[in-house]
Design a protein around this motif. Structure first.
Motif, mmCIF file in Angstrom:
data_model
loop_
_atom_site.group_PDB
_atom_site.id
_atom_site.type_symbol
_atom_site.label_atom_id
_atom_site.label_comp_id
_atom_site.label_asym_id
_atom_site.label_seq_id
_atom_site.Cartn_x
_atom_site.Cartn_y
_atom_site.Cartn_z
ATOM 1 N N LEU A 107 0.835 -1.200 0.000
ATOM 2 C CA LEU A 107 0.000 0.000 0.000
ATOM 3 C C LEU A 107 0.871 1.252 0.000
ATOM 4 N N GLY A 108 1.955 1.225 0.768
ATOM 5 C CA GLY A 108 2.873 2.367 0.838
ATOM 6 C C GLY A 108 3.564 2.659 -0.486
ATOM 7 N N GLU A 109 3.727 1.655 -1.316
ATOM 8 C CA GLU A 109 4.310 1.855 -2.648
ATOM 9 C C GLU A 109 3.253 2.301 -3.658
ATOM 10 N N LEU A 110 2.038 1.825 -3.472
ATOM 11 C CA LEU A 110 0.962 2.096 -4.422
ATOM 12 C C LEU A 110 0.401 3.516 -4.302
ATOM 13 N N LEU A 111 0.183 3.978 -3.095
ATOM 14 C CA LEU A 111 -0.452 5.290 -2.908
ATOM 15 C C LEU A 111 0.284 6.442 -3.590
ATOM 16 N N PRO A 112 1.610 6.546 -3.465
ATOM 17 C CA PRO A 112 2.289 7.649 -4.161
ATOM 18 C C PRO A 112 2.135 7.583 -5.681
ATOM 19 N N LEU A 113 2.016 6.389 -6.231
ATOM 20 C CA LEU A 113 1.807 6.254 -7.672
ATOM 21 C C LEU A 113 0.464 6.851 -8.087
ATOM 22 N N THR A 114 -0.562 6.638 -7.272
ATOM 23 C CA THR A 114 -1.879 7.170 -7.616
ATOM 24 C C THR A 114 -1.877 8.694 -7.571
ATOM 25 N N LYS A 115 -1.228 9.266 -6.568
ATOM 26 C CA LYS A 115 -1.196 10.725 -6.441
ATOM 27 C C LYS A 115 -0.347 11.352 -7.545
ATOM 28 N N GLU A 116 0.718 10.693 -7.928
ATOM 29 C CA GLU A 116 1.546 11.189 -9.021
ATOM 30 C C GLU A 116 0.759 11.185 -10.331
ATOM 31 N N TYR A 117 -0.010 10.135 -10.557
ATOM 32 C CA TYR A 117 -0.823 10.083 -11.768
ATOM 33 C C TYR A 117 -1.847 11.212 -11.772
ATOM 34 N N GLU A 118 -2.502 11.455 -10.644
ATOM 35 C CA GLU A 118 -3.484 12.540 -10.570
ATOM 36 C C GLU A 118 -2.849 13.870 -10.971
ATOM 37 N N ARG A 119 -1.663 14.143 -10.462
ATOM 38 C CA ARG A 119 -0.961 15.387 -10.813
ATOM 39 C C ARG A 119 -0.596 15.399 -12.297
ATOM 40 N N ALA A 136 -12.872 24.376 -6.015
ATOM 41 C CA ALA A 136 -13.749 24.729 -7.131
ATOM 42 C C ALA A 136 -14.680 23.577 -7.526
ATOM 43 N N GLY A 137 -14.509 22.421 -6.915
ATOM 44 C CA GLY A 137 -15.347 21.268 -7.244
ATOM 45 C C GLY A 137 -14.968 20.579 -8.543
ATOM 46 N N VAL A 138 -13.782 20.859 -9.042
ATOM 47 C CA VAL A 138 -13.306 20.247 -10.281
ATOM 48 C C VAL A 138 -12.519 18.982 -9.927
ATOM 49 N N VAL A 139 -12.937 17.872 -10.514
ATOM 50 C CA VAL A 139 -12.228 16.615 -10.290
ATOM 51 C C VAL A 139 -11.898 16.027 -11.660
ATOM 52 N N LEU A 140 -10.709 16.358 -12.161
ATOM 53 C CA LEU A 140 -10.304 15.811 -13.459
ATOM 54 C C LEU A 140 -10.110 14.315 -13.356
ATOM 55 N N ILE A 141 -9.486 13.875 -12.269
ATOM 56 C CA ILE A 141 -9.325 12.437 -11.997
ATOM 57 C C ILE A 141 -9.048 12.269 -10.508
ATOM 58 N N ASP A 142 -9.615 11.243 -9.940
ATOM 59 C CA ASP A 142 -9.405 10.929 -8.527
ATOM 60 C C ASP A 142 -9.261 9.421 -8.414
ATOM 61 N N ILE A 143 -8.155 8.990 -7.846
ATOM 62 C CA ILE A 143 -7.919 7.557 -7.634
ATOM 63 C C ILE A 143 -7.782 7.329 -6.137
ATOM 64 N N ASP A 144 -8.697 6.572 -5.588
ATOM 65 C CA ASP A 144 -8.641 6.240 -4.166
ATOM 66 C C ASP A 144 -8.539 4.732 -4.001
ATOM 67 N N ILE A 145 -7.573 4.302 -3.212
ATOM 68 C CA ILE A 145 -7.474 2.890 -2.846
ATOM 69 C C ILE A 145 -8.363 2.733 -1.620
ATOM 70 N N VAL A 146 -9.477 2.063 -1.801
ATOM 71 C CA VAL A 146 -10.504 1.986 -0.755
ATOM 72 C C VAL A 146 -10.329 0.742 0.112
ATOM 73 N N MET A 147 -9.819 -0.324 -0.487
ATOM 74 C CA MET A 147 -9.638 -1.555 0.267
ATOM 75 C C MET A 147 -8.297 -2.189 -0.069
ATOM 76 N N ALA A 148 -7.683 -2.790 0.936
ATOM 77 C CA ALA A 148 -6.499 -3.627 0.766
ATOM 78 C C ALA A 148 -6.874 -4.963 1.391
ATOM 79 N N GLY A 149 -7.061 -5.963 0.553
ATOM 80 C CA GLY A 149 -7.611 -7.216 1.051
ATOM 81 C C GLY A 149 -9.020 -6.959 1.559
ATOM 82 N N GLU A 150 -9.303 -7.391 2.756
ATOM 83 C CA GLU A 150 -10.619 -7.158 3.371
ATOM 84 C C GLU A 150 -10.643 -5.883 4.212
ATOM 85 N N ARG A 151 -9.492 -5.222 4.322
ATOM 86 C CA ARG A 151 -9.377 -4.032 5.177
ATOM 87 C C ARG A 151 -9.910 -2.798 4.455
#
Length: 128
Positions: free
Chosen positions: A69-81, A92-107
């Motif tokens: 998860l610690g390796e994956l999250l920075p990749l998602t934020k970098e892609y958003e930028r 402003a309520g503008v969401v060009l792209i949003d990537i959220d990791i909501v679950m890791a396994g059952e967590r």
């Protein structure tokens, strides 16, 4: 579904969204990026959908990845930028792209898990 992997890979569930006019294209591109960057295997994804009365497009993606998860999250934020998301867009309520990791396994990692846009997608999403 979401069984432990003997090789150490984790099953992640991501929610990817956009309210841009070309939301579907942006979401599909983000999914392709995530699949490649995460070294994802066994990908299962819903189509882009809109909750009732919303212009916000969403898709859920479940995938198995050797990354932590610690390796994956920075990749998602970098892609958003990289895709043009700026800090001032939030106010402003503008969401060009949003990537959220909501679950890791059952967590459950984010409150998105309890939102209609997530539960609607989760109902459509196949297991791994």
């Amino acid at each position: 579904m979401n069984q432990p992997d003997p090789c150490g890979a984790t099953v992640f569930t991501a929610c990817i969204g956009s309210n841009a006019p070309d939301a579907g294209v942006r979401i599909e591109a983000a999914m392709r990026f995530l699949e490649k960057a995460a070294g994802a295997s066994e990908v299962s994804a819903t189509e882009v959908f809109h909750c009732s009365g919303s212009q916000y497009g969403n898709a859920l993606m479940r995938f198995r990845s050797p990354l932590s998860l610690g390796e994956l999250l920075p990749l998602t934020k970098e892609y958003e930028r990289m895709a043009g998301r700026l800090p001032e867009h939030k106010a402003a309520g503008v969401v060009l792209i949003d990537i959220d990791i909501v679950m890791a396994g059952e967590r459950v990692l984010r409150d998105d898990y309890y939102s209609p846009y997530f539960t609607e997608g989760l109902d459509k999403l196949g297991g791994l």
